[in-house]
Design an enzyme around this catalytic site. Sequence first.
Site, short mmCIF file in Angstrom:
data_model
loop_
_atom_site.label_atom_id
_atom_site.label_comp_id
_atom_site.label_asym_id
_atom_site.label_seq_id
_atom_site.Cartn_x
_atom_site.Cartn_y
_atom_site.Cartn_z
N ASP A 50 46.66 41.00 28.45
CA ASP A 50 45.94 41.11 29.71
C ASP A 50 45.37 39.74 30.04
O ASP A 50 44.57 39.19 29.29
CB ASP A 50 44.82 42.15 29.59
CG ASP A 50 44.08 42.34 30.90
OD1 ASP A 50 44.75 42.63 31.91
OD2 ASP A 50 42.85 42.19 30.92
N GLU A 133 51.31 41.24 32.62
CA GLU A 133 51.16 41.89 33.92
C GLU A 133 51.30 40.82 35.00
O GLU A 133 50.74 39.74 34.86
CB GLU A 133 49.78 42.54 34.01
CG GLU A 133 49.69 43.52 35.14
CD GLU A 133 48.40 44.33 35.03
OE1 GLU A 133 48.40 45.46 35.48
OE2 GLU A 133 47.41 43.83 34.51
N ASP A 215 39.22 44.92 28.95
CA ASP A 215 40.44 44.13 28.86
C ASP A 215 41.34 44.58 27.71
O ASP A 215 42.56 44.58 27.81
CB ASP A 215 40.11 42.64 28.70
CG ASP A 215 39.31 42.12 29.88
OD1 ASP A 215 39.46 42.69 30.99
OD2 ASP A 215 38.55 41.17 29.71
#
Length: 251
Positions: A50, A133, A215
């Site tokens: 992340d 991502e 996170d």
Amino acid sequence: MLIQFGLGNYKSEPSSVTLIKDCEDRYFLSFVVDIEPVSLDTKSQSIGIDLGIKTFAVMSNGEKAESPSYKKLDRKVRKLQKKLARQHKDSKRRDKTRIQIAKRHNQIADTRRDFLHKLSTKMTRENQAIVLEDLNVSGMVKNRKLSRVISLLSLREFRTLCKAKSAKYDRTFICLSRWEPTSQVCSECGFKWGKLDLKVRQIKCLNCGTEHDRDGNAAKNIEKVGIGHCHDSKCTSRRSKPTSVVSVNEA
Ligand SMILES: [Zn+2]
């Protein structure tokens, strides 16, 4: 000319060599070589990462990577730029300031490059599949402070490096679309709690009672979704336009 690499006994003839001189009068040689993927043993099957501004990367295995701080250098650059604006054009002093600014920019670029290379190498060497991502960078560049912009550019560069190194080490690289609700779901039981305010850093799942770091939970979901996509072969890697918010060319 033969070049020897640090990895194994790989030797290759470069197809091109470019000599680069930067504004600080430093010389660099750039080679283009063909390489074969290197096979290395991995520590784990997959990892979800992340990415963010505050903490650069939070991994699904609980590790964290903090970005170097550019605030100090950022401040110096701003100061020098103000000085430059006041100086007479074609003056020797202005020239000196110009080179000082270039030096600071090089310092920032070197620190950043070093950090990104080390982290991307570690991630791709240790894991068989890397899931990231896709980032909503355009929406994030509202604040135009240099150090912030650098962090944003680093996120994109990190993705590029991970992708390239995944090819080098024969790894699977997966980039999820940013519409995936990775922060809205419990990574333990799959319970969906919906959108969270950015201020919320800790979450306790109402369904299973697990306490999550925001996170860390997202990283775990990123890994899960990425590996799922991998089986469906629905790998998205939408390219976003490069943003030209900051120009580091002082020459
Ligand atoms: Zn739960």
